[in-house]
Design a protein around this motif. Sequence first.
Motif, PDB file in Angstrom:
ATOM      1  N   TYR A 292      14.055  62.051  59.588  1.00  0.00           N
ATOM      2  CA  TYR A 292      14.868  61.946  58.664  1.00  0.00           C
ATOM      3  C   TYR A 292      14.377  63.468  58.307  1.00  0.00           C
ATOM      4  O   TYR A 292      15.066  64.787  57.666  1.00  0.00           O
ATOM      5  CB  TYR A 292      13.947  61.392  56.969  1.00  0.00           C
ATOM      6  CG  TYR A 292      14.730  62.071  55.413  1.00  0.00           C
ATOM      7  CD1 TYR A 292      16.220  61.681  55.053  1.00  0.00           C
ATOM      8  CD2 TYR A 292      13.465  62.732  55.445  1.00  0.00           C
ATOM      9  CE1 TYR A 292      16.082  61.944  54.522  1.00  0.00           C
ATOM     10  CE2 TYR A 292      13.882  63.434  53.865  1.00  0.00           C
ATOM     11  CZ  TYR A 292      15.136  63.240  53.374  1.00  0.00           C
ATOM     12  OH  TYR A 292      15.585  63.395  51.485  1.00  0.00           O
ATOM     13  N   PHE A 293      12.701  63.885  58.537  1.00  0.00           N
ATOM     14  CA  PHE A 293      13.146  66.130  58.497  1.00  0.00           C
ATOM     15  C   PHE A 293      13.239  66.373  59.255  1.00  0.00           C
ATOM     16  O   PHE A 293      14.757  67.937  59.121  1.00  0.00           O
ATOM     17  CB  PHE A 293      11.330  66.209  58.807  1.00  0.00           C
ATOM     18  CG  PHE A 293      10.654  66.575  59.123  1.00  0.00           C
ATOM     19  CD1 PHE A 293      10.441  67.389  57.429  1.00  0.00           C
ATOM     20  CD2 PHE A 293      10.273  67.604  59.922  1.00  0.00           C
ATOM     21  CE1 PHE A 293       9.505  68.900  58.191  1.00  0.00           C
ATOM     22  CE2 PHE A 293       9.581  69.183  59.806  1.00  0.00           C
ATOM     23  CZ  PHE A 293       9.126  69.407  58.917  1.00  0.00           C
TER      24      PHE A 293
ATOM     25  N   ASN B 143       6.630  54.035  64.241  1.00  0.00           N
ATOM     26  CA  ASN B 143       7.614  54.012  63.463  1.00  0.00           C
ATOM     27  C   ASN B 143       8.686  55.953  62.822  1.00  0.00           C
ATOM     28  O   ASN B 143       7.754  56.968  62.790  1.00  0.00           O
ATOM     29  CB  ASN B 143       8.417  53.414  61.874  1.00  0.00           C
ATOM     30  CG  ASN B 143       9.271  53.814  61.352  1.00  0.00           C
ATOM     31  OD1 ASN B 143      10.219  53.667  61.796  1.00  0.00           O
ATOM     32  ND2 ASN B 143       9.771  53.243  60.162  1.00  0.00           N
ATOM     33  N   HIS B 144       9.585  56.265  64.392  1.00  0.00           N
ATOM     34  CA  HIS B 144       9.944  57.455  63.698  1.00  0.00           C
ATOM     35  C   HIS B 144      11.132  57.637  62.741  1.00  0.00           C
ATOM     36  O   HIS B 144      11.455  59.182  62.638  1.00  0.00           O
ATOM     37  CB  HIS B 144      10.130  57.987  65.203  1.00  0.00           C
ATOM     38  CG  HIS B 144       8.855  57.681  66.424  1.00  0.00           C
ATOM     39  ND1 HIS B 144       7.998  58.431  66.405  1.00  0.00           N
ATOM     40  CD2 HIS B 144       8.976  57.005  67.259  1.00  0.00           C
ATOM     41  CE1 HIS B 144       7.337  58.267  67.639  1.00  0.00           C
ATOM     42  NE2 HIS B 144       7.636  57.256  67.930  1.00  0.00           N
TER      43      HIS B 144
END
Length: 59
Positions: free
Chosen positions: A9-10, A3-4
């Motif tokens: 988000y970052f 899951n990336h």
Amino acid sequence: MKNHCSELYFLSTIACQLSSCLTEEELELLAAQLKALGELLEVLSIQQSSCENSCENYQ
């Protein structure tokens, strides 16, 4: 499959922060430079993989 979402988000957070303190021209230049960096890293990765495969064939 990994899951990336946290990575996205970052990156999104970084992009928002940069957009708040850089001009449009500075953002365009940074985007172009980062794109070039990404493409160079891709080339280096392919070359490294190719070299490793060639070295394995000689052993």
